[in-house]
Design an enzyme around this catalytic site. Structure first.
Site, PDB file in Angstrom:
ATOM      1  N   GLN A  37      33.133  22.437  84.160  1.00  0.00           N
ATOM      2  CA  GLN A  37      33.190  21.395  83.057  1.00  0.00           C
ATOM      3  C   GLN A  37      33.612  20.039  83.572  1.00  0.00           C
ATOM      4  O   GLN A  37      33.636  19.146  82.646  1.00  0.00           O
ATOM      5  CB  GLN A  37      34.766  21.919  82.317  1.00  0.00           C
ATOM      6  CG  GLN A  37      34.457  23.252  81.530  1.00  0.00           C
ATOM      7  CD  GLN A  37      34.976  24.586  82.262  1.00  0.00           C
ATOM      8  OE1 GLN A  37      34.656  24.434  83.553  1.00  0.00           O
ATOM      9  NE2 GLN A  37      35.526  25.614  81.688  1.00  0.00           N
ATOM     10  N   ASP A  55      46.281  25.102  78.144  1.00  0.00           N
ATOM     11  CA  ASP A  55      46.000  25.965  77.368  1.00  0.00           C
ATOM     12  C   ASP A  55      47.153  26.857  76.660  1.00  0.00           C
ATOM     13  O   ASP A  55      47.015  27.451  75.458  1.00  0.00           O
ATOM     14  CB  ASP A  55      45.045  27.245  77.915  1.00  0.00           C
ATOM     15  CG  ASP A  55      43.538  26.326  78.273  1.00  0.00           C
ATOM     16  OD1 ASP A  55      43.537  25.949  79.186  1.00  0.00           O
ATOM     17  OD2 ASP A  55      42.697  26.517  77.371  1.00  0.00           O
TER      18      ASP A  55
HETATM   19  O1  MRU Z   1      37.690  27.567  79.605  1.00  0.00           O
HETATM   20  P1  MRU Z   1      38.007  26.396  79.032  1.00  0.00           P
HETATM   21  O2  MRU Z   1      36.618  25.242  79.339  1.00  0.00           O
HETATM   22  O3  MRU Z   1      38.129  26.446  77.556  1.00  0.00           O
HETATM   23  O4  MRU Z   1      39.199  25.586  79.431  1.00  0.00           O
HETATM   24  C1  MRU Z   1      39.736  24.496  79.282  1.00  0.00           C
HETATM   25  C2  MRU Z   1      41.001  23.967  79.771  1.00  0.00           C
HETATM   26  O5  MRU Z   1      41.387  24.504  80.794  1.00  0.00           O
HETATM   27  C3  MRU Z   1      41.396  22.532  79.235  1.00  0.00           C
HETATM   28  O6  MRU Z   1      42.171  21.786  80.211  1.00  0.00           O
HETATM   29  C4  MRU Z   1      42.617  22.945  78.173  1.00  0.00           C
HETATM   30  O7  MRU Z   1      41.951  23.841  77.094  1.00  0.00           O
HETATM   31  C5  MRU Z   1      43.073  21.678  77.555  1.00  0.00           C
HETATM   32  S1  MRU Z   1      41.839  21.145  76.440  1.00  0.00           S
HETATM   33  C6  MRU Z   1      42.275  19.471  75.377  1.00  0.00           C
END
Ligand code: MRU
Length: 349
Positions: free
Chosen positions: A198, A239
């Protein structure tokens, strides 16, 4: 106003999403017309990031409700139960998913006895409200957090807590954007974020699009950059934040927090209060998603490990509260001791 396309938009009874699995090479918008397509988009991470998952699920509820618009009230309620259940089963860690589904459930509960069509209309309004509030919340997080980025700072982030992880603007990257818009000169280091990349695919893309000075590093370079004095602040998303401040975020975050403490570097979490889960006493209770082994053994479809090797692929880790300098929220920066300050902040909303 930015001319950025929102991560998700509701147009003419359909949910349009930027397909984040295709970025940065292809910018593609996919349309969801059923709640099953929405659930699949969340599960396969076409849409990801805690606040974006929540808002998307809310529109999933709307699509399910539209399908049952003509049902008798009892059939409608039964169908909605199943739809809530299916959307809730998509990803376990980001509490924003459950928070948004709860908000949608409350709309139905408050309208018991009214016509099904009226409930459906109210669900559309609630989903749109969740999405619009998210944009506003991110802007406020940005304004609150911008001062933690000082002139000349190196800012380290992981994963994508940007516009793509929210409806627009972002949380950790919202802070970066706000500091940039305020004219502060600084440099962002985005860690690639193995295994789903990401940081390399999405955060780097957003930073390039916005012309924010940035450098891409692999995750294992963070400690060396800190040792060289190139990082002055770490800012990450979240999260789920437990009542004591323990914070689940993308795998690798905990390592950065330990490194930051060792080097005396402030470590901030930027998140909306909808990410705070006061029902969980500590991070030990946060469910951590484990994803497919293939995300680790393959890169863009190509095997990089021998067949038969055992794989462990937790998608998130938990950073203990004592490693966190502050939690940047829409109502201010929440400071330790978090057990008291989080309750107080959530009470203010
Ligand atoms: O697995 P993902 O890409 O959904 O994980 C996203 C994250 O860990 C982000 O840092 C978190 O959701 C915050 S988004 C504003």
């Amino acid at each position: 106003m930015s001319d950025r396309v929102r991560t998700l938009v509701w147009v003419d009874g359909r949910l349009k999403l930027i397909d984040q699995t295709k970025l940065p090479t292809t910018f593609e918008v996919v349309e969801c017309t059923t709640y099953q397509e929405v659930a699949d988009a969340i599960r396969t991470m076409k849409v990801r990031g805690a606040p974006a998952i929540g808002a998307t699920a809310a529109f999933g509820v709307v699509l399910g409700a539209l399908e049952h618009r003509q049902d008798a009230p009892s059939d409608f309620l039964l169908a909605m139960d199943m739809i809530f259940h299916e959307l809730a089963a998509t990803r376990p860690t980001a509490v924003n998913l459950f928070w948004a589904l709860e908000r949608m459930k409350k709309v139905i509960l408050a309208m018991q006895g009214e016509a099904v069509t009226s409930m459906v209309d109210a669900l559309v309004v609630e989903a749109e409200t969740i999405a619009n509030e998210d944009v506003d919340t991110c802007r406020r997080i940005g304004a609150v957090g911008a001062p933690v980025i000082t002139r000349g700072a190196g800012v380290l982030t992981i994963c994508n807590a940007g516009a793509l992880a929210t409806v627009d603007y972002g949380t950790a990257l919202g802070v970066v954007r706000a500091a940039f818009e305020a004219g502060t000169e600084f440099h962002v280091y985005t860690a690639e974020t193995r295994p789903f990349l990401q940081g390399a695919r999405l955060t780097a893309w957003e930073l390039v699009e916005d012309n924010i000075p940035a450098t891409l590093i692999t995750d294992n370079m963070a400690g060396w950059l800190m040792a060289q004095g190139r990082i002055q602040v770490v800012i990450v998303g979240a999260d789920r934040i437990a009542a004591n401040g323990d914070t689940a975020n993308k795998i690798g975050t905990y390592t950065f927090a330990i490194l930051a403490q060792h080097h005396g570097i402030p470590f901030y979490v930027a998140a909306p209060l909808s990410t705070v889960d006061l029902a969980l006493a500590s991070g030990k209770e946060i469910p951590i998603e484990e994803r497919s082994a293939k995300e680790v053994t393959h890169v863009f479809g190509q095997p990089i490990a021998p067949e038969g090797i055992d794989v462990y692929n937790p998608a998130f880790d938990v950073t203990p509260a004592h490693l966190i300098t502050g939690i940047i929220t829409e109502v201010g920066i929440i400071r330790p001791p978090f057990a008291a300050s989080l309750v107080q902040a959530v009470g203010r909303t």
